[in-house]
Design a protein around this motif. Structure first.
Motif, PDB file in Angstrom:
ATOM      1  N   VAL A   1      54.591  20.678 103.004  1.00 50.57           N
ATOM      2  CA  VAL A   1      55.967  20.245 103.267  1.00 50.57           C
ATOM      3  C   VAL A   1      56.953  21.344 102.872  1.00 50.57           C
ATOM      4  CG1 VAL A   1      57.759  18.585 102.595  1.00 50.57           C
ATOM      5  CG2 VAL A   1      55.443  17.779 103.112  1.00 50.57           C
TER       6      VAL A   1
ATOM      7  N   THR B   1      47.834  21.422  98.505  1.00 48.74           N
ATOM      8  CA  THR B   1      48.420  20.084  98.384  1.00 48.74           C
ATOM      9  C   THR B   1      49.343  19.793  99.568  1.00 48.74           C
ATOM     10  OG1 THR B   1      50.381  20.848  97.188  1.00 48.74           O
ATOM     11  CG2 THR B   1      48.444  20.241  95.877  1.00 48.74           C
ATOM     12  N   GLY B   2      49.540  18.506  99.806  1.00 46.29           N
ATOM     13  CA  GLY B   2      50.451  18.103 100.871  1.00 46.29           C
ATOM     14  C   GLY B   2      51.853  18.620 100.617  1.00 46.29           C
ATOM     15  N   ALA B   3      52.276  18.533  99.360  1.00 51.85           N
ATOM     16  CA  ALA B   3      53.634  18.971  99.025  1.00 51.85           C
ATOM     17  C   ALA B   3      53.836  20.438  99.400  1.00 51.85           C
ATOM     18  CB  ALA B   3      53.907  18.752  97.535  1.00 51.85           C
TER      19      ALA B   3
ATOM     20  N   ASP C   1      55.744  14.635 109.263  1.00 55.50           N
ATOM     21  CA  ASP C   1      54.853  14.684 108.105  1.00 55.50           C
ATOM     22  C   ASP C   1      53.710  13.708 108.385  1.00 55.50           C
ATOM     23  OD1 ASP C   1      53.512  14.499 105.738  1.00 55.50           O
ATOM     24  OD2 ASP C   1      55.308  14.314 104.480  1.00 55.50           O
TER      25      ASP C   1
ATOM     26  N   PHE D   1      58.416   9.569 102.059  1.00 52.79           N
ATOM     27  CA  PHE D   1      57.745  10.220 100.922  1.00 52.79           C
ATOM     28  C   PHE D   1      57.132  11.518 101.406  1.00 52.79           C
ATOM     29  CE2 PHE D   1      54.252  11.440  98.211  1.00 52.79           C
ATOM     30  CZ  PHE D   1      54.816  11.356  96.955  1.00 52.79           C
ATOM     31  N   HIS D   2      57.497  12.610 100.737  1.00 56.00           N
ATOM     32  CA  HIS D   2      57.011  13.910 101.197  1.00 56.00           C
ATOM     33  C   HIS D   2      56.421  14.763 100.087  1.00 56.00           C
ATOM     34  CE1 HIS D   2      58.742  12.971 105.077  1.00 56.00           C
ATOM     35  NE2 HIS D   2      59.861  12.627 104.465  1.00 56.00           N
ATOM     36  N   GLY D   3      56.257  14.205  98.891  1.00 58.62           N
ATOM     37  CA  GLY D   3      55.690  14.969  97.789  1.00 58.62           C
ATOM     38  C   GLY D   3      56.688  15.111  96.663  1.00 58.62           C
TER      39      GLY D   3
ATOM     40  N   GLU E   1      58.013  10.536 108.664  1.00 59.81           N
ATOM     41  CA  GLU E   1      56.673  10.000 108.910  1.00 59.81           C
ATOM     42  C   GLU E   1      56.822   8.949 110.018  1.00 59.81           C
ATOM     43  OE1 GLU E   1      55.150   8.721 104.682  1.00 59.81           O
ATOM     44  OE2 GLU E   1      57.309   8.985 104.690  1.00 59.81           O
TER      45      GLU E   1
ATOM     46  N   LYS F   1      45.782  15.443 103.145  1.00 61.45           N
ATOM     47  CA  LYS F   1      44.909  14.320 102.755  1.00 61.45           C
ATOM     48  C   LYS F   1      43.508  14.303 103.405  1.00 61.45           C
ATOM     49  CE  LYS F   1      48.023  11.299 100.397  1.00 61.45           C
ATOM     50  NZ  LYS F   1      49.450  11.494 100.570  1.00 61.45           N
TER      51      LYS F   1
ATOM     52  N   ILE G   1      50.778  13.783 106.926  1.00 61.25           N
ATOM     53  CA  ILE G   1      49.819  13.971 105.836  1.00 61.25           C
ATOM     54  C   ILE G   1      49.016  12.699 105.586  1.00 61.25           C
ATOM     55  CG2 ILE G   1      49.719  14.294 103.314  1.00 61.25           C
ATOM     56  CD1 ILE G   1      51.895  16.487 103.715  1.00 61.25           C
ATOM     57  N   GLN G   2      49.684  11.554 105.655  1.00 62.08           N
ATOM     58  CA  GLN G   2      48.970  10.287 105.444  1.00 62.08           C
ATOM     59  C   GLN G   2      48.642   9.580 106.761  1.00 62.08           C
ATOM     60  OE1 GLN G   2      49.398   6.269 102.702  1.00 62.08           O
ATOM     61  NE2 GLN G   2      50.344   8.111 102.001  1.00 62.08           N
TER      62      GLN G   2
HETATM   63  C1  PLP Z   1      50.627  12.243  99.923  1.00 60.16           C
HETATM   64  C2  PLP Z   1      51.736  12.667 100.766  1.00 60.16           C
HETATM   65  C3  PLP Z   1      52.424  13.875 100.555  1.00 60.16           C
HETATM   66  C4  PLP Z   1      52.156  14.756  99.365  1.00 60.16           C
HETATM   67  O1  PLP Z   1      50.860  15.238  99.304  1.00 60.16           O
HETATM   68  P1  PLP Z   1      50.310  15.777  97.893  1.00 60.16           P
HETATM   69  O2  PLP Z   1      48.950  16.313  98.201  1.00 60.16           O
HETATM   70  O3  PLP Z   1      50.265  14.598  96.979  1.00 60.16           O
HETATM   71  O4  PLP Z   1      51.244  16.814  97.416  1.00 60.16           O
HETATM   72  C5  PLP Z   1      53.413  14.242 101.446  1.00 60.16           C
HETATM   73  N1  PLP Z   1      53.717  13.465 102.495  1.00 60.16           N
HETATM   74  C6  PLP Z   1      53.082  12.301 102.736  1.00 60.16           C
HETATM   75  C7  PLP Z   1      53.453  11.499 103.939  1.00 60.16           C
HETATM   76  C8  PLP Z   1      52.093  11.849 101.876  1.00 60.16           C
HETATM   77  O5  PLP Z   1      51.489  10.680 102.084  1.00 60.16           O
END
Ligand code: PLP
Length: 428
Positions: free
Chosen positions: A122, A117-119, A244, A145-147, A211, A273, A246-247
């Motif tokens: 992080v 998972t992204g979290a 971060d 937003f980081h999880g 982000e 993601k 992730i997105q």
């Molecule tokens: C979705 C997201 C996360 C968390 O990822 P998960 O897979 O839901 O745990 C962390 N940081 C950002 C920027 C995200 O968009």
């Protein structure tokens, strides 16, 4: 929560699935099939997908090449689960990531595969920065937003998420993100002043995490100038810089990494993601080699390295980032989105454009209007969600690979919904 009575086809979920379920409440259908930028429900209706699993499906649903590679891997009894053992598919992914992503960008990072998972990525990034610096404080930003695991949640701004009963969310100092204070007030000035003033009250930070485009926080963007000042001051303070991505990564803003055009290089990057390309869970932390101070298995986990995801992730890199033309194609579509949203905004009194690349949206001013637009779009067979502190931003997150026709069709649905509803709501 009070549920309206209904004799619904959703009773299996309503009776047995936890109240924690979320997106399914906004898009109440049972989905059975998906291809490219389309999704089908049980009744055979086709929807255009402007949600893309919140950016986990940048290359659309069920890409033919990734699907074929995965089927082949499974058919030949390739490794399905292997902890973090050496496998052929992990080697092939690492080689491809180095050759197609890092080397052409002159980037040098070690690759850490965390839990999927992204979290978890992080958590690993924050833990590593704290280990490197022997400090605990981390600077995070408004609307970040980081999880939702405890460490990542401490870094997350959203009050609704933060108020879920948890242990105290400590170890962070939150400062305003670029633009947070409105025009004319520099959030970077405040940050630099507070960080460098010995009486600014900020404990020496282990890291700064942000982000470059805030996905869940409402598509706020950080300018190159803001990033560079934040990064320089972080380094002067002896802190590591974590982006971060992730997105915003994996091409979402138009380049593989969102920071490529911003004139700085992070010390640590988190990816998840869309990394697997196919929507399979997979996360990665990129670490500047001098900070790779982990001891063996110190941040471990059973599912580090999803073998099936290694297969599809490697194919995604080869197919989309190995050749040329992909970034240009994203730019063309991003401009189509900008133009369509600009036109839509012209007819809405308080509307403002947000975001960049294929991570754009429209702040329509209120949650009521934004959610009504999302709902009206869903009735018209377009899946689109809202974001931002008040859920006031309509967020266009189509697959990067969407056909132009389908993109325009979806943007037309948004425009019509916004026009109709802004009229209706102002008379309400
Ligand atoms: C979705 C997201 C996360 C968390 O990822 P998960 O897979 O839901 O745990 C962390 N940081 C950002 C920027 C995200 O968009």
């Amino acid at each position: 929560m009070n549920k309206p009575f209904k004799t619904s086809r959703f009773f299996t979920f309503e009776d047995h699935e936890s109240n924690a379920r979320g997106y399914c409440r906004s898009f109440e259908k049972v989905f059975v099939k998906a291809k490219g930028s389309s999704v089908w429900d049980e009744e055979g209706n086709r929807y255009i997908d402007f949600l893309s699993c919140c950016g986990a499906l940048n290359y659309g649903h069920n890409d033919e090449h990734m699907k074929a590679g995965l089927i082949d891997h499974i058919s030949r009894d390739g490794i399905a689960s292997g902890l973090d053992l050496y496998t052929d598919v992990k080697r092939d992914f690492i080689d491809a990531f180095y050759r197609l992503v890092l080397a052409p960008r002159n980037l040098d990072y070690k690759l850490q595969f965390t839990g999927p998972t992204g979290a978890n990525a992080v958590e690993a990034a924050l833990k590593l920065a704290r280990k490197v610096t022997k400090r605990t404080n981390v600077i995070t930003f408004t609307n970040g937003f980081h999880g939702v695991t405890s460490g990542a949640l401490a870094a997350t701004g959203n009050r609704y998420n933060r108020m879920a009963p948890s242990i105290p969310l400590t170890g962070v100092t939150r400062l305003p993100y670029d633009g947070y204070m409105g025009d004319g007030i520099s959030a970077a000035d405040l940050y630099v002043k507070m960080l460098e003033d010995p009486s600014g009250g900020i404990d020496p930070p282990a890291a700064v995490i942000f982000e470059t485009v805030q996905g869940e926080g409402g598509l706020n963007i950080a300018s190159a100038g803001w990033c560079q000042r934040i990064v320089a001051a972080a380094h002067r303070a002896g802190a590591l810089v974590i982006v971060d991505d992730i997105q915003a990564g994996c091409g979402r803003t138009g380049t593989f990494f969102s920071f490529e055009t911003l004139g700085f290089t992070p010390d640590i990057v988190t990816l998840s993601k869309s990394l697997s390309g196919f929507g399979l869970p997979m996360s990665l932390v990129l670490i500047a080699p001098e900070y790779d101070v982990w001891s063996p298995a110190e941040h471990n986990g059973t599912f580090r390295g999803n073998s099936h995801a290694f297969v599809t992730a490697r194919i995604a890199l080869e197919k989309y980032w190995g050749g040329s033309g992909f970034e240009e194609a994203i730019a063309v579509k991003a401009e189509i989105v900008t133009n369509a949203l600009t036109e839509t905004a012209r007819n809405l009194p308080q509307a403002r454009l947000k975001g960049r690349g294929l991570m754009q949206g429209l702040d329509v001013g209120t949650r009521a209007l934004a959610s009504a637009i999302s709902k009206r779009c869903f009735d018209q067979r377009l899946i689109i969600e809202t974001a931002g502190p008040y859920d006031e931003v309509i967020k266009v997150l189509c697959p990067l690979t969407i056909e132009v026709d389908q993109l325009e069709e979806g943007l037309g649905i948004v425009r019509n919904a916004a026009l109709e509803l802004s009229g209706e709501l102002s008379f309400a």
